[in-house]
Scaffold this motif. Structure first.
Motif, PDB file in Angstrom:
ATOM      1  N   PRO A  24      60.396 -19.846-138.959  1.00 35.36           N
ATOM      2  CA  PRO A  24      58.948 -19.821-138.808  1.00 35.36           C
ATOM      3  C   PRO A  24      58.404 -18.741-139.608  1.00 35.36           C
ATOM      4  CG  PRO A  24      59.690 -20.118-136.406  1.00 35.36           C
ATOM      5  CD  PRO A  24      60.994 -19.906-137.598  1.00 35.36           C
TER       6      PRO A  24
ATOM      7  N   LEU B 243      71.065 -19.386-132.629  1.00 31.50           N
ATOM      8  CA  LEU B 243      69.822 -20.001-133.217  1.00 31.50           C
ATOM      9  C   LEU B 243      68.503 -19.929-132.295  1.00 31.50           C
ATOM     10  CD1 LEU B 243      68.603 -21.168-135.721  1.00 31.50           C
ATOM     11  CD2 LEU B 243      69.333 -23.546-134.936  1.00 31.50           C
TER      12      LEU B 243
ATOM     13  N   GLU C 163      66.418 -28.447-142.312  1.00 27.15           N
ATOM     14  CA  GLU C 163      66.877 -27.120-142.516  1.00 27.15           C
ATOM     15  C   GLU C 163      67.548 -26.409-141.222  1.00 27.15           C
ATOM     16  OE1 GLU C 163      63.405 -24.242-142.443  1.00 27.15           O
ATOM     17  OE2 GLU C 163      64.367 -23.213-144.456  1.00 27.15           O
TER      18      GLU C 163
ATOM     19  N   GLU D 128      67.999 -15.589-134.844  1.00 28.85           N
ATOM     20  CA  GLU D 128      68.094 -16.639-136.098  1.00 28.85           C
ATOM     21  C   GLU D 128      66.881 -17.689-136.116  1.00 28.85           C
ATOM     22  OE1 GLU D 128      72.075 -17.862-136.215  1.00 28.85           O
ATOM     23  OE2 GLU D 128      72.858 -15.714-136.531  1.00 28.85           O
ATOM     24  N   GLY D 129      66.629 -18.144-134.871  1.00 29.23           N
ATOM     25  CA  GLY D 129      65.730 -19.270-135.038  1.00 29.23           C
ATOM     26  C   GLY D 129      64.292 -18.733-135.419  1.00 29.23           C
TER      27      GLY D 129
ATOM     28  N   LYS E  45      53.408 -21.052-133.521  1.00 34.94           N
ATOM     29  CA  LYS E  45      52.571 -19.778-134.036  1.00 34.94           C
ATOM     30  C   LYS E  45      52.273 -19.720-135.411  1.00 34.94           C
ATOM     31  CE  LYS E  45      54.574 -16.852-130.654  1.00 34.94           C
ATOM     32  NZ  LYS E  45      55.392 -15.848-130.463  1.00 34.94           N
ATOM     33  N   ALA E  46      53.408 -20.231-136.164  1.00 36.11           N
ATOM     34  CA  ALA E  46      53.558 -20.411-137.664  1.00 36.11           C
ATOM     35  C   ALA E  46      52.650 -21.351-137.954  1.00 36.11           C
ATOM     36  CB  ALA E  46      54.764 -20.544-138.184  1.00 36.11           C
ATOM     37  N   ARG E  47      52.303 -22.379-137.430  1.00 39.20           N
ATOM     38  CA  ARG E  47      51.566 -23.667-137.571  1.00 39.20           C
ATOM     39  C   ARG E  47      50.603 -23.814-136.516  1.00 39.20           C
ATOM     40  NH1 ARG E  47      56.151 -26.808-139.135  1.00 39.20           N
ATOM     41  NH2 ARG E  47      56.904 -26.487-140.870  1.00 39.20           N
ATOM     42  N   PRO E  48      49.363 -22.904-136.348  1.00 36.49           N
ATOM     43  CA  PRO E  48      48.757 -23.239-135.243  1.00 36.49           C
ATOM     44  C   PRO E  48      47.878 -24.531-135.043  1.00 36.49           C
ATOM     45  CG  PRO E  48      48.030 -21.446-136.237  1.00 36.49           C
ATOM     46  CD  PRO E  48      49.282 -21.741-136.996  1.00 36.49           C
TER      47      PRO E  48
ATOM     48  N   GLU F  63      57.858 -20.484-131.513  1.00 36.44           N
ATOM     49  CA  GLU F  63      57.615 -19.584-132.610  1.00 36.44           C
ATOM     50  C   GLU F  63      57.157 -20.595-134.017  1.00 36.44           C
ATOM     51  OE1 GLU F  63      58.982 -16.519-133.683  1.00 36.44           O
ATOM     52  OE2 GLU F  63      59.964 -16.166-131.579  1.00 36.44           O
ATOM     53  N   TYR F  64      57.257 -21.872-133.960  1.00 39.20           N
ATOM     54  CA  TYR F  64      56.890 -22.657-135.050  1.00 39.20           C
ATOM     55  C   TYR F  64      55.481 -22.918-134.712  1.00 39.20           C
ATOM     56  CZ  TYR F  64      61.382 -24.082-137.457  1.00 39.20           C
ATOM     57  OH  TYR F  64      62.426 -24.236-138.302  1.00 39.20           O
TER      58      TYR F  64
ATOM     59  N   LYS G 144      53.126 -20.015-146.411  1.00 35.72           N
ATOM     60  CA  LYS G 144      51.725 -20.349-146.230  1.00 35.72           C
ATOM     61  C   LYS G 144      50.796 -19.413-146.816  1.00 35.72           C
ATOM     62  CE  LYS G 144      49.880 -22.303-142.101  1.00 35.72           C
ATOM     63  NZ  LYS G 144      50.034 -22.334-140.687  1.00 35.72           N
TER      64      LYS G 144
ATOM     65  N   VAL H 207      61.826 -21.069-127.141  1.00 37.93           N
ATOM     66  CA  VAL H 207      61.655 -20.148-128.093  1.00 37.93           C
ATOM     67  C   VAL H 207      61.140 -20.505-129.366  1.00 37.93           C
ATOM     68  CG1 VAL H 207      62.359 -18.075-129.096  1.00 37.93           C
ATOM     69  CG2 VAL H 207      62.678 -18.581-126.613  1.00 37.93           C
ATOM     70  N   LEU H 208      61.944 -21.405-129.997  1.00 38.94           N
ATOM     71  CA  LEU H 208      61.919 -21.963-131.371  1.00 38.94           C
ATOM     72  C   LEU H 208      60.553 -22.609-131.626  1.00 38.94           C
ATOM     73  CD1 LEU H 208      64.413 -21.442-133.015  1.00 38.94           C
ATOM     74  CD2 LEU H 208      64.670 -23.871-133.547  1.00 38.94           C
TER      75      LEU H 208
ATOM     76  N   ILE I 197      61.601 -31.782-142.766  1.00 37.32           N
ATOM     77  CA  ILE I 197      62.014 -31.063-143.475  1.00 37.32           C
ATOM     78  C   ILE I 197      62.568 -29.695-142.842  1.00 37.32           C
ATOM     79  CG2 ILE I 197      61.889 -28.896-145.280  1.00 37.32           C
ATOM     80  CD1 ILE I 197      59.946 -30.945-146.784  1.00 37.32           C
ATOM     81  N   ASP I 198      62.020 -29.244-141.853  1.00 43.37           N
ATOM     82  CA  ASP I 198      62.313 -28.443-140.743  1.00 43.37           C
ATOM     83  C   ASP I 198      63.626 -28.542-140.150  1.00 43.37           C
ATOM     84  OD1 ASP I 198      60.015 -26.793-141.116  1.00 43.37           O
ATOM     85  OD2 ASP I 198      58.684 -27.811-139.439  1.00 43.37           O
TER      86      ASP I 198
ATOM     87  N   LYS J  96      55.576 -18.974-142.314  1.00 40.83           N
ATOM     88  CA  LYS J  96      54.182 -18.217-142.532  1.00 40.83           C
ATOM     89  C   LYS J  96      54.074 -17.671-143.911  1.00 40.83           C
ATOM     90  CE  LYS J  96      54.328 -16.639-137.959  1.00 40.83           C
ATOM     91  NZ  LYS J  96      54.561 -15.345-137.247  1.00 40.83           N
TER      92      LYS J  96
END
Lengths: 114, 227
Positions: free
Chosen positions: A53, B63, B33, A48-49, B75-78, B72-73, A60, B68-69, B29-30, A57
């Protein structure tokens, strides 16, 4: 017991699934997760987590847009598909249909041989 | 022991969000969420008959772990970490310069006032009063800065323009004050006024720089939401 989809396949299918769900209408993260579980009858268990991300992406890359809506006293982040997302989805659909078609033909041929 | 058996969902969720944000990867905001997600899932599970605590524990597990979280974040915002670091560095450096400007403005206005009303005390003031004023104002500024830093991080600062604009205003104010002081005190340049203080000033600057560095290291995990 139902068959669970492997991690690799889940990762590969997340983007087309998210885009397809958003094509039906604007939605937020938790609801997207619930809908996938419902539609796949529990076979697609997303980490889920990791969905959030992925949404970052996609935003973006300009495929989806987000906005905040106040619901149940909390700020809920909604996502919507934009034009670029729609055309990306069309392309993804074509690709997946091809894969699907190929596999179906292979397996149907095998079935007829036996 | 009554109280320890009560499970506080709000508190548990806040703790969990803090854990997720240990690496400073989450924007406000994250955070909202994920908070919404945890509440909704916990409530859903409670409707199926679970206790609040059980429902929360399952939602939390589903979650994912903080590590891990976070990754992942990331990676999404290097670039987030780097951008954040530079943003903080800029805020600190300009903040420091603003502080020094403020110090000069305070010191020069005080000198002008002394010259205006107690002209015979001016030399005494320049030697002692001014220095103490400057030290006092820098101490106050440092205390205020250390209090403000968490607020800066929590605020939804979208870009650095407010910081640069405030800095520019302080620079203009300082320049104006130097002009006024130069005319009023009858000296030809500002350096004549502060020549005794130059070592002091460099000392202050060094302390300020150390402060900036210390703050950057101490608050390296704070996140700044620069869209």
């Amino acid at each position: 017991m139902y068959t669970m989809v492997s991690k690799d396949l889940i990762a590969a299918s997340t983007i087309p699934i998210v885009l397809s769900l958003l094509k039906e209408g604007d939605n937020y993260g938790y609801q997207l997760i619930k809908e996938v579980q419902k539609i796949s009858d529990g076979a697609l268990q997303w980490k889920e987590g990791s969905l959030y991300p992925v949404l970052i992406k996609l935003e973006k890359n300009g495929l989806i847009k987000s906005y905040i809506k106040k619901e149940e006293g909390r700020n809920r982040k909604y996502y919507s598909l934009n034009e670029r997302g729609k055309s990306a989805l069309v392309k993804l659909q074509e690709e997946w249909k091809l894969v699907n078609l190929t596999l179906n033909q292979l397996w149907n041929n095998q079935a007829s041989l036996t | 022991m009554e109280q320890s058996s009560e499970f506080d969902l709000d508190l548990a969720i806040q703790h969990q969000l803090d854990a997720y944000n240990a690496q400073g990867m989450l924007s406000p905001i994250d955070r909202d969420e994920l908070l919404d997600h945890l509440y909704e899932q916990t409530q859903d599970l409670m409707r199926q008959g679970l206790s609040t605590e059980e429902a929360f524990l399952i939602s939390q597990k589903r979650l994912g772990t903080a590590e891990v979280l976070s990754s992942e974040y990331q990676k999404a915002r290097p670039w987030t970490r780097l951008v954040q670091f530079f943003a903080f560095a800029i805020i600190f450096l300009f903040g420091l310069k603003m502080m020094l400007n403020l110090m000069q403005i305070v010191s020069l206005s005080a000198s002008v006032l002394v010259n205006q009303f107690l002209p015979e005390q001016l030399s005494l003031f320049l030697e002692w009063g001014d220095v103490s004023l400057q030290i006092a104002s820098i101490i106050i500024a440092l205390v205020v800065a250390s209090r403000l830093i968490k607020r800066i991080s929590a605020s939804k600062l979208k870009n650095l323009w407010p910081v640069l604009l405030t800095y520019l205003i302080s620079e203009i104010a300082r320049f104006t004050m130097v002009m006024i002081a130069t005319q009023n005190l009858g000296i030809t340049s500002y350096s004549q006024l502060s020549i005794n203080l130059s070592y002091m000033m460099w000392g202050m600057r060094a302390i300020g720089m150390l402060f900036v560095l210390g703050m950057l290291i101490r608050h390296r995990n704070l996140s700044l939401q620069l869209a």
